[in-house]
Design an enzyme around this catalytic site. Structure first.
Site, PDB file in Angstrom:
ATOM      1  N   THR A 351       0.851  -1.180   0.000  1.00  0.00           N
ATOM      2  CA  THR A 351       0.000   0.000   0.000  1.00  0.00           C
ATOM      3  C   THR A 351       0.888   1.232   0.000  1.00  0.00           C
ATOM      4  O   THR A 351       2.058   1.152   0.365  1.00  0.00           O
ATOM      5  CB  THR A 351      -0.869   0.007   1.290  1.00  0.00           C
ATOM      6  OG1 THR A 351      -1.701  -1.144   1.312  1.00  0.00           O
ATOM      7  CG2 THR A 351      -1.750   1.232   1.396  1.00  0.00           C
ATOM      8  N   VAL A 352       0.339   2.390  -0.387  1.00  0.00           N
ATOM      9  CA  VAL A 352       1.014   3.653  -0.107  1.00  0.00           C
ATOM     10  C   VAL A 352       0.052   4.577   0.616  1.00  0.00           C
ATOM     11  O   VAL A 352      -1.162   4.551   0.392  1.00  0.00           O
ATOM     12  CB  VAL A 352       1.565   4.360  -1.372  1.00  0.00           C
ATOM     13  CG1 VAL A 352       2.505   3.454  -2.126  1.00  0.00           C
ATOM     14  CG2 VAL A 352       0.453   4.869  -2.267  1.00  0.00           C
TER      15      VAL A 352
END
Length: 529
Positions: A351-352
């Site tokens: 994820t970011v």
């Protein structure tokens, strides 16, 4: 807050007055600051930053993925946005059961839900931004078309997960140039993705969900047995929602409502709020134990309850009520670990997360993901879109609220957070790391509110995660802590890779200053001016 020991490795908390961005990639943080300096607000800067990360960190995120956000306008009421995609209309539970399937393969077309990120970005800019999409997406377009350099953590993750794109010829051609993953400093471009971003910059949501891009993605999935049609893309939009909240140490912790796991983060915080986590009498092992026990209780409820909001069988406010929380606290013993719950959902670590606060103190907390590394590994080559596999988060158990269904959103791990005090945002924050995120939110809050660490110091503390029958410890914990926890009955293991990654910005209204932290476990930084 404590002074930093400058004799030890680490990073100082970032300090700024006019605006700040914290991301897990330096190019994303820089893009956000450039947008702020060009007159954009926090929303413009956050979308610019995450669009950049969709180019430069494609195994963690992309426009073929999903997005959630919480936006707190200065002096206004926070709002949340659900940009998670739904399953195609034809994806009924009976379709899979009739074929003898017991789960959805994470590299199959059936794992691909309609990507929601672009719809979320467009809704954010239209409703809350100051600049147009062309200005906001310009940094990402430039990097996609002209190329970007590979940073160290991106290189490691790319190399470790290359198998996820190796089996798809189109994906391998783009992401394994010359048959290998790019190394640190290599230059990579994606002109097809750049062209799609240009179309979105010009025409907005319709450029992705109608016309050539939607047709390319639909055809790619159908060729692999997917049930997706162009009508599924045209029918999709992001949902405006209202944040859910709970108290922790007198602060209000805000999360997006289900189908994300923000409810689990609030459950952990509510359980821990009944213990004096600031007490000097607690050992490091005690803190890990309490977090582990609270996490196990919260995740058991999470996996039973959280689903598409239209299919939830319990109200968040009832789950968080003291009558529900008190029995969970009472089951926790300091000298003994409870049994681990059964778990049969897919792992996810990729994820970011982006947070931005501008000069007016508008604050946004935003997270974007393709679920597993490189998502499904399925690549729509004409449009340059790597597709998520969020549909692997559905269950195929009849009667379960999270059972797959047509136009239904699956359980989601990605959660942005926001801390408020007296009705004002004081810290937008988020923790990457898939299943870890709910535990990570509670851990970060305790490090700051109980132990007095600034956002950077809080990020640098060792992490633990009780999940799927094991208690994983980062090796920065001592052998003494490990042995203590094992003696209490925890099945302890040393983590094979860092647990998550985090960004946060603390807003000090009295001093008129912003304090930002970005996790050393990633390549990013908090930048301000």
């Amino acid at each position: 807050m404590f002074d930093r020991d400058f004799m030890q490795p680490g990073r100082s908390v970032s300090v700024a007055e006019n605006g700040m961005a914290a991301t897990s990639h330096p190019m994303a943080s820089l893009a956000a600051i450039d947008i702020l300096r060009a007159g954009g607000n926090a929303v413009d800067a956050a979308v610019a930053a995450v669009a950049v990360q969709c180019v430069v960190d494609p195994l963690m995120t992309g426009i073929g993925g999903d997005c959630f956000a919480i936006y707190a306008p200065a002096g206004g009421k926070p709002v949340s946005l659900n940009g998670s995609g739904f399953a195609p209309e034809a994806a009924t539970l009976s379709y899979y059961l009739e074929r003898g399937m017991t789960s959805i393969a994470n590299n199959s077309a059936h794992a691909v839900t309609i990507p929601g990120a672009v719809a979320a970005w467009c809704k954010l800019i239209e409703g809350h931004g100051k600049l147009d999409l062309a200005q906001v997406l310009a940094p990402a377009i430039t990097l996609a078309e002209n190329g970007y350099r590979i940073t160290p953590r991106v290189a490691i993750d790319w190399r470790s997960n290359q198998h996820r794109v190796a089996g798809n010829a189109a994906a391998a051609a783009q992401f394994l140039p010359n048959g290998r993953p790019p190394a640190i400093g290599d230059k990579v471009s994606n002109p097809a993705l750049g062209a799609t971003l240009r179309a979105i910059a010009k025409s907005g949501r319709s450029a992705f969900y109608e016309g050539a891009v939607a047709a390319d993605i639909s055809a790619t999935l159908k060729a692999l047995g997917g049930l997706h049609g162009e009508a599924d893309f045209a029918a999709f939009d992001a949902l405006d929602t209202t944040p859910i909240s709970a108290k922790y140490r007198g602060y209000d912790v805000l999360e997006c409502p289900p189908n994300g796991q923000g409810l689990a983060a609030l459950l952990i915080a509510r359980i821990l709020d009944g213990f004096d986590m600031a007490s000097s009498s607690l050992s490091e092992a005690d803190r890990v134990h309490l977090l582990a026990e609270a996490s196990k209780a919260a995740y058991t409820l999470r996996d039973a309850l959280i689903a598409d909001p239209a299919f939830m069988t319990a109200r968040s406010e009832d789950v968080l009520a003291e009558a529900s929380i008190a029995p969970l606290r009472q089951k926790i013993r300091m000298d003994r670990a409870t049994a681990a719950a059964d778990w049969d959902m897919p792992e996810h670590r990729d994820t970011v997360y982006v947070t931005v606060v501008d000069k007016d103190r508008n604050a946004i907390s935003l997270i974007n993901s393709v679920f597993m590394a490189f998502g499904s590994g399925i690549y729509a080559a004409k449009s340059g879109v790597l597709l998520q596999n969020r549909g692997a988060g559905f269950t195929l158990k009849p009667g379960h609220p999270n059972a797959i269904g047509g136009r239904k959103r699956p359980f989601h791990t990605i959660i942005p957070g926001l801390l408020q005090k007296d009705g004002r945002a004081v810290m937008p924050f988020g923790v990457m790391g898939g299943q870890y995120q709910a535990t990570g939110h509670a851990h970060l809050l305790s490090q700051i509110l109980d132990r007095g660490f600034d956002p950077q110091m809080a990020n640098e503390q060792p992490r633990s995660f009780a999940f799927a029958g094991s208690l994983s410890l980062e090796p920065t914990y001592s052998e003494t802590v490990r042995a203590d926890l094992a003696a209490r009955g925890h099945s302890v293991e040393w983590a094979s890779e860092p647990l998550g990654g985090c960004q946060a910005i603390w807003i000090d209204y009295d001093k008129g200053v912003l304090l930002g932290g970005s996790d050393h476990r990633k390549d990013g930084m908090a930048l301000g001016y």
